[in-house]
Each structure stands twice: as structure tokens, then as C-alpha cells.
Design a protein around this motif. Structure first.
Motif, mmCIF file in Angstrom:
data_model
loop_
_atom_site.group_PDB
_atom_site.id
_atom_site.type_symbol
_atom_site.label_atom_id
_atom_site.label_comp_id
_atom_site.label_asym_id
_atom_site.label_seq_id
_atom_site.Cartn_x
_atom_site.Cartn_y
_atom_site.Cartn_z
ATOM 1 N N SER A 84 0.823 -1.208 0.000
ATOM 2 C CA SER A 84 0.000 0.000 0.000
ATOM 3 C C SER A 84 0.860 1.262 0.000
ATOM 4 N N GLN A 85 2.177 1.099 0.137
ATOM 5 C CA GLN A 85 3.065 2.250 0.169
ATOM 6 C C GLN A 85 3.322 2.755 -1.245
ATOM 7 N N SER A 86 3.590 4.043 -1.364
ATOM 8 C CA SER A 86 3.992 4.632 -2.635
ATOM 9 C C SER A 86 4.947 5.769 -2.332
ATOM 10 N N SER A 87 5.688 6.174 -3.346
ATOM 11 C CA SER A 87 6.554 7.326 -3.159
ATOM 12 C C SER A 87 5.696 8.558 -2.909
ATOM 13 N N HIS A 88 6.128 9.425 -2.026
ATOM 14 C CA HIS A 88 5.331 10.593 -1.664
ATOM 15 C C HIS A 88 5.798 11.862 -2.367
ATOM 16 N N GLY A 89 6.587 11.685 -3.423
ATOM 17 C CA GLY A 89 6.969 12.823 -4.243
ATOM 18 C C GLY A 89 8.353 13.360 -3.934
ATOM 19 N N GLU A 136 10.959 4.275 -7.359
ATOM 20 C CA GLU A 136 10.245 5.542 -7.515
ATOM 21 C C GLU A 136 11.036 6.687 -6.892
ATOM 22 N N GLN A 137 11.657 6.420 -5.736
ATOM 23 C CA GLN A 137 12.471 7.450 -5.088
ATOM 24 C C GLN A 137 13.628 7.879 -5.984
ATOM 25 N N VAL A 138 14.270 6.915 -6.636
ATOM 26 C CA VAL A 138 15.391 7.240 -7.524
ATOM 27 C C VAL A 138 14.933 8.174 -8.637
ATOM 28 N N ARG A 139 13.796 7.878 -9.248
ATOM 29 C CA ARG A 139 13.273 8.750 -10.309
ATOM 30 C C ARG A 139 12.974 10.148 -9.766
ATOM 31 N N ASP A 140 12.377 10.202 -8.579
ATOM 32 C CA ASP A 140 12.058 11.501 -7.979
ATOM 33 C C ASP A 140 13.322 12.317 -7.698
ATOM 34 N N VAL A 141 14.328 11.663 -7.146
ATOM 35 C CA VAL A 141 15.565 12.369 -6.804
ATOM 36 C C VAL A 141 16.285 12.839 -8.060
#
Length: 434
Positions: free
Chosen positions: A376-381, A413-418
Motif C-alpha cells: 500500500s506504500q507509494s513514493s510521496h513525491g 520511484e524514489q530514484v526517479r524523484d531524486v
């Protein structure tokens, strides 16, 4: 894409560190990737015999898939569940070879980061100032193969992907060590990782083992002991010690991760006294509502024993009795915590409860604490990955602090955001000449 004047230092060559390095090199940055162990994914190699309960589809990024396709490497079947060893050989080592061939990434093994600073600035200096933003990072590293320390300097962006694997939580009450615990960890009578049947058979077969903890690692350790005992035809007695009452695992209705549901169902069956799910060679005594007070080492004729003093609590949380258990060896699977000491000289706002970076911790708290079902977790931006220290980021398991609800797909997802943040900050550096 950016010139070689832009350097990204990535700490940790595990799954998320390799992904981060791959993304950065593809964007034209020069990358230095540091790994404390003697090879990439050193932490995974400690549990390489364990099967992941998430399938390949959740453990590979789109960037990683593209790299494998470009190098004519067949993708694994996406609905299969790899072991740690398969994850390394069929995916992570291909990312390593891509980085080596890219000409944009230096991989340094046996290199531990001891401390990170910002130019010549002290932690308390230039708070919320453009001076810090324009200054480069410097990292003190120790190379264990050469027994030497040195600095890596002139780094514009620093990403900590070092995880939490080598920072196990303590087994004592309130999270601090029980009496004698640290000493017995050093002596090897307390083991803090999942048993390996090839390496650890002599340590556990024919023995009485205390297993402390009620997370996924605990039931995975029971599975490993069962496999070990049934294969060798020798018995193992287990005293399973958990802090809370009732069944140890909360199952997810219609769990989309069937391997996880199988593990949790088996753990609950064992807690109810059904030992047959372990194959007949492992007998388990389940002690619930038990807090560890002390570990004592006993010398017996045949060798050493560990005597564990426990406080058993009633339904009101008050002590109802004291109990002593004597075993040959202890497996402590009480979760992990981040090592944040390498950031001590940086301006990083940490959560008082999880020890993770504050913005992400607050987002996780508002979404249910980060302790629910990992799916249920997702990257928060991107903004939740920012800290008061410009250009410094914490990704992967370490970004969740003490929470265990992290899944590799979140790290991707975190890598893409960063990367969006780094691209933006790099353009600003070029424009200002900083």
C-alpha cells in the motif's frame, strides 16, 4: 545531460544504490559508487539463500529493464520469486557491468563512509543559506582492503543508499540491549541474521535455539531451521520468544503476495502448536508477551549455554512471572535501524520516532505511519526526499528509518524523484556558476 564537472557520490552498492548510479550515469553525471563490502550487494549475499516474497515484477526498475534489453540480456519471468542469489546474478550484476562499461562510474569496494561534511562549513554555519547550496560535499572513507583512510571531495550531490542491514535492533526491553546482550553478540552466541543451511548447520542441528522476534525475518529463520533439520535428519528445538500476545502475524485479505501469506499463515499455525508445518524435525515452544531481561553465559561440560531471563506480562501489561530459558544459541530477529552517524555534520532534519528524514517520515505518518502493508506504500513525491542540506538525499530502506514497510519498487520511484531534483539543482548550479 551534464558534463563530467557534475559528480554524484552514491553510498551503498545494493539494489537502490546501483539503480541510483545507473540513472545518474544515463543522465550524464559522473558517479562514484562506494560499497563497504568486498563486492556489490554484499548485504544481500548474507541472505542469498532466502526467497523473496515479492516477484521479479516488483524488484526491477524500468531503467534496469531497458539496460538489460540494450545489452541483449533476457529478462526473468516477471511472476517468479527470486532468491537473493538469483536477484544478484540475474539483475544486479548486470547493472554493475553496465556501470563499469559506461565510463561514467567508478565503483570502489571495501570502502566505508565514516563521515560526510559540506566544504569547510560546520554543521551550525550558513543555515538556509545559498553558501551551503553552492558548496561541495567531502566524505571521509576507510578502505578496509588497504587499511587506509582518504577523502573524496568536490562532490555536488550525495545520495545515501546504505540501507539498515548491519544495524540490527536490540532484543532488550524498550529497544536497549538486555544485560549481557552486546557481549554475546560479540562472542557469536547471539546471531542476528537468518540462518544459512550450508554455512550454519553445525551451529543449529541437534541444538536448542531461542528465536526472538515476530517479523518476516523470524518466520523465515524458522523456515531455514526446518529445511536444515529435515534435510540432515536431525532435530532442532526452538523457543520462540515474542513481545506481544496472540498470533504473531496479521495476514492481508486476498494477499497479492502469496509467498508472504504462506509465511505468515505458517507462523500463525506454529504459534497455535501445529509443528507439522515445519516437517516434523523442528519442535517449537511459543512464549508470548515475553520481554528479555538478561542473557547469561553458562559453562557446561559439553560447552557453553545461554540462559535467558524473561519477564512474562499479563493482558494489562504488568509482569505476571519471571521465567528462565536455557538454550545453545540465540537468533535475534528484532528488525533494523539506520546508522545516521555519517550525517552528523550535515543539516539533516530527522524524525524523533523513526530516525528517518523528517519530511518523508511526516508523509508516512500522515498516510498511516509507514507501518502498514508494504504494497500500500507509494513514493510521496520529490519534495519529501529533500532535507535542509541541499543536494543530500537518503533513499531506500534507510529512508524509512525504523519502519519495515519498505518495498524495492518504492526505492525505484524514489530514484526517479531524486533525479528530477538533481537535474533541477544541477541546472541552477550551471546558471549561477556555483
Amino acid at each position: 545531460r551534464f558534463s563530467s564537472a557534475m559528480h554524484v557520490l552514491v553510498v551503498g552498492a545494493g539494489p537502490i544504490g546501483l539503480e541510483m548510479a545507473a540513472h545518474a550515469t544515463r543522465e550524464g553525471f559522473d558517479v562514484v559508487l562506494l560499497e563497504k563490502g568486498p563486492c556489490i550487494a554484499s548485504n544481500i549475499r548474507e541472505w542469498e539463500h532466502v526467497e523473496l516474497f515479492s516477484p521479479w515484477s516488483l524488484n526491477m526498475s524500468e531503467c534496469g529493464r531497458e539496460i538489460l534489453k540494450q545489452r541483449n540480456i533476457p529478462l526473468p519471468q516477471m511472476d517468479l520469486f527470486p532468491t537473493g542469489s538469483q536477484y544478484i546474478s540475474s539483475y544486479l550484476e548486470h547493472l554493475e557491468r553496465y556501470l563499469q562499461d559506461s565510463g561514467k562510474c567508478q565503483i570502489h569496494l571495501n570502502c566505508e563512509v565514516l563521515s560526510i561534511g559540506r566544504s569547510s562549513f560546520l554543521k551550525r554555519e550558513h543555515i538556509n543559506s545559498s553558501k551551503r547550496k553552492g558548496a561541495t560535499f567531502r566524505a571521509l572513507i576507510y578502505n578496509s582492503a588497504e587499511n587506509k583512510e582518504r577523502f573524496i571531495e568536490d562532490v555536488q550531490f550525495l545520495v545515501d543508499c546504505s540501507g539498515t542491514w548491519n544495524q540490527p535492533n536490540h532484543a532488550g526491553i524498550g529497544g536497549i540491549p538486555a544485560l549481557g546482550e552486546t557481549r554475546m553478540i560479540s562472542s557469536g552466541l547471539i546471531r542476528q541474521h537468518i540462518p544459512n543451511k550450508e554455512r550454519d548447520a553445525k551451529l543449529f542441528l541437534g541444538k536448542t535455539v531461542a528465536l526472538i522476534g515476530s517479523g518476516a525475518s523470524a518466520i523465515t529463520s524458522l523456515n531455514a531451521l526446518s529445511s536444515m533439520a529435515n534435510q540432515a535428519g536431525e532435530d532442532v528445538e526452538v523457543v520462540w520468544i515474542v513481545r506481544r500476545g496472540g498470533e504473531p502475524y496479521s495476514r492481508v485479505a486476498d494477499d497479492p503476495l502469496p509467498q508472504r501469506d504462506l509465511l505468515y499463515s505458517k507462523g500463525n499455525e506454529i504459534s497455535r502448536g501445529n509443528h507439522q508445518v515445519l516437517g516434523g524435525r523442528v519442535k517449537v515452544s511459543y512464549l508470548q508477551c515475553a520481554n528479555v531481561l538478561e542473557f547469561q553465559e553458562k559453562e557446561l561440560g559439553a560447552g557453553k549455554k545461554v540462559s535467558i531471563s524473561l519477564s512474562i506480562q499479563d493482558e494489562r501489561g504488568e509482569e505476571s512471572e519471571r521465567k528462565t530459558v536455557d538454550v545453545d544459541v540465540v537468533i535475534s530477529n528484532c528488525g533494523f535501524r539506520p546508522n545516521t552517524s555519517i550525517w552528523d555534520e550535515l543539516q539533516v532534519h530527522q524524525c524523533y520516532a523513526s530516525s528517518g528524514p523528517m519530511k518523508l517520515a511526516a508523509a508516512l505518518l500522515s498516510a498511516g505511519g509507514g507501518g502498514g502493508d508494504c504494497l500500500s506504500q507509494s513514493s510521496h513525491g520529490p519534495e519529501t526526499l529533500c532535507s535542509p542540506e541541499p543536494g543530500f538525499f537518503v533513499l531506500g530502506m534507510k529512508s524509512y528509518g525504523r519502519s519495515s514497510a519498505f518495498l524495492l519498487k518504492i526505492g525505484h520511484e524514489q530514484v526517479r524523484d531524486v533525479m528530477t531534483l538533481i537535474d533541477k539543482q544541477a541546472k541552477e548550479i550551471v546558471q549561477t556558476g556555483g
